[in-house]
Design an enzyme around this catalytic site. Structure first.
Site, PDB file in Angstrom:
ATOM      1  N   ILE A  26       0.835  -1.204   0.000  1.00 46.37           N
ATOM      2  CA  ILE A  26       0.000   0.000   0.000  1.00 46.37           C
ATOM      3  C   ILE A  26       0.866   1.249   0.000  1.00 46.37           C
ATOM      4  CG2 ILE A  26      -1.920   1.156   1.169  1.00 46.37           C
ATOM      5  CD1 ILE A  26      -2.398  -1.819   0.283  1.00 46.37           C
ATOM      6  N   GLU A  27       1.958   1.215   0.747  1.00 48.67           N
ATOM      7  CA  GLU A  27       2.793   2.397   0.920  1.00 48.67           C
ATOM      8  C   GLU A  27       3.578   2.759  -0.340  1.00 48.67           C
ATOM      9  OE1 GLU A  27       3.266   4.584   3.254  1.00 48.67           O
ATOM     10  OE2 GLU A  27       1.916   3.764   4.761  1.00 48.67           O
ATOM     11  N   SER A  28       4.201   1.769  -0.952  1.00 53.38           N
ATOM     12  CA  SER A  28       5.176   2.083  -2.007  1.00 53.38           C
ATOM     13  C   SER A  28       5.173   1.114  -3.169  1.00 53.38           C
ATOM     14  CB  SER A  28       6.583   2.068  -1.389  1.00 53.38           C
ATOM     15  OG  SER A  28       6.875   0.758  -0.903  1.00 53.38           O
TER      16      SER A  28
END
Length: 502
Positions: A127-129
């Site tokens: 989700i982050e990167s």
């Protein structure tokens, strides 16, 4: 009694020997026992025997370990369905991301198991990167776990000219899991801890207090209405990815096989080495080397007792072998600290036998900007600096600050007022009486009202004297040390890393 046929891979052998799964340079010389002779041995199966437990893990890949370790209650939220639909309708995106993740997943899973944390967290970089350790957001968040600079410093992630540990695979993973543990300790709920990772613990706590005062629920769904849109979707996104990883065939997804063994080992490096040379010695492409070692900002890796580089095991062996035969300098760069406010890039280039263009390019110095005093820049090694490495102390404190390359002074003309004297004019314009006399060929101090004087005013002083001859104020800025890789739109964090500010 059940029997267990022992079938062990080399890295499992290290496991059984009690060796760390991410090995240092010294670990690479550990003797690997001839486990092929053991594979035919049949031993009694004991489910409580650590050996049997380790061998049992051989039967599943890392995705299986992740599934078995799920521990966060499923989120019942309308946004989960839409997020699951979004991800599952993009099999190419899932394939790219999971393939990229395969380099790092074993390490993340191992660290989660050590801390007895739920395995859903291994999917959070999805989700982050999108598992891109070079990701850099508009909020200046960097790395696989997307730390902003201040929170990176809070968790001891070094950020200087030479490296940014927010992108370091080992250091950032350790920091992220420590941060998540802290958040879970604050809220006692993993869904709220995840919301706080995105929105900030202060924001989540204020939302809880607001709902509690109003007699409303304080779980994720209860707080969702007062969360920013990004955070409202954040935990549903993780639940959506969890759903797909839990049952990929249900969504027509095929996950790449991720072996249940380390992808990389670590090698300590106490001497400076160019990234290009390190990749060459390891027989890796620059892209693959940087995928495992994205924290290094400059063409040289500064050696120190704590410096580590990551390499696949077979390439680590090649690195050691090729290094022993290298016989040349490992680094072509050294560092120079600017101690004079007027030391120009052209002067530095001449001193180190190179061109201003090389100095600007290797240090990311924009055109028409000059270095400020205290900056540390990378320069080519010379005969006199060939044998000395960049000191760890200099590297740790290294920064680059630049300002517009403007003249030191500008010419202005002043009309003498009724009460003006040479002393008052000199004081007002930050110059001396003698300078005014020299510039205007004056042999007396008496002035006539309306007389016109020429002054060479210091640039910053000129900017403060008034609109008639003010120049634009000199602005300074630090040169970015993070990766310049532009994140995909889906990675941009609008109010993002407010998460790590509150």
């Amino acid at each position: 009694m059940r029997t267990l046929k022992i079938k062990v891979l080399p890295f499992t052998a290290l496991l059984l020997l009690g060796a760390p799964l991410t090995s240092s340079a010294a670990d690479l010389s550990l003797p690997l026992h001839n486990w092929s002779q053991v594979s035919a041995i049949e031993a009694p199966y004991d489910p409580n025997d650590p050996l049997a437990q380790v061998l049992g893990m051989e039967e599943i890949d890392v995705w299986g370990r992740i599934r078995k370790g799920f521990g966060i209650p499923d989120l019942d939220n309308p946004l989960v369905a839409s997020q699951t639909q979004w991800y599952s309708s993009r099999p190419d995106y899932i394939q790219r991301t999971t393939t990229r993740a395969s380099r790092y997943l074993f390490h993340v899973v191992q660290e989660l198991e050590k801390r007895n944390m739920p395995m859903e967290l291994a999917l959070l970089p999805f989700i982050e990167s999108a598992f891109n350790p070079q990701a850099y957001s508009s909020a200046h968040a960097a790395g696989m776990w997307q730390f902003i600079p201040s929170t990176g410093r809070d968790f001891n992630l070094k950020q200087n000219v030479f490296k940014d540990e927010r992108r370091d695979v080992l250091a950032s993973t350790d920091a992220a899991l420590t941060y998540l543990q802290k958040l879970y300790g604050m809220f006692g709920d993993w869904q709220l801890a995840l919301a706080a990772y995105n929105w900030g613990e202060g924001s989540v706590q204020r939302a809880i207090n607001k709902n509690r005062a109003a007699g409303l629920p304080t779980d994720f769904n209860g707080l969702s209405a007062i969360m920013p849109l990004e955070t409202r979707n954040y935990v549903p996104k993780l639940q959506a990815v969890k759903n797909i990883i839990a049952s990929p065939s249900q969504y027509g997804i095929t996950l790449p096989k991720v072996d249940n063994q380390p992808y990389f080992v670590t090698i300590g490096k106490t001497r400076d080495i160019d990234i290009k040379v390190a990749a060459q010695l390891a027989e890796l492409s620059m892209d693959e080397f940087k995928a495992l070692n994205p924290q290094f900002n400059r063409p040289v890796i500064v050696g120190s007792p704590s410096t580590q580089i990551l390499l696949p095991q077979s390439n680590a062996e090649k690195f050691k072998s090729n290094l022993a035969k290298w016989g040349r300098s490992l680094s072509s760069w050294t560092a120079h600290r600017v101690t004079n406010a007027r030391e120009r890039i052209e002067t530095i280039a001449s001193k180190f036998g190179t061109t201003p263009e090389v100095i600007r390019e290797v240090n990311n110095i924009p055109p028409k900007m000059r270095l400020k005093e205290g900056s540390t820049v990378l320069v080519p090694r010379t005969e006199t600096t060939a044998g000395s490495d960049i000191s760890a102390e200099l590297a740790d404190k290294a920064m680059i600050a630049v300002e517009p390359d403007l003249p030191d002074s500008r010419r202005v003309y002043v009309k003498v007022g009724k009460r003006d004297t040479l002393a008052s004019i000199a004081q007002r314009h930050k110059v001396s009486v003698q300078q005014i006399k020299t510039w205007n060929n004056l042999d007396k101090e008496k002035l006539a009202t309306g007389q016109r004087l020429q002054l060479n005013v210091p640039y910053k002083a000129a900017a403060k004297t008034g609109k008639r001859y003010a120049a634009s104020p000199v602005k300074t800025r630090k040169v970015a040390t993070a990766s310049k890789a532009t994140p995909k739109k889906s990675l941009a964090k609008s109010d993002t890393k407010s998460k790590k500010r509150s």
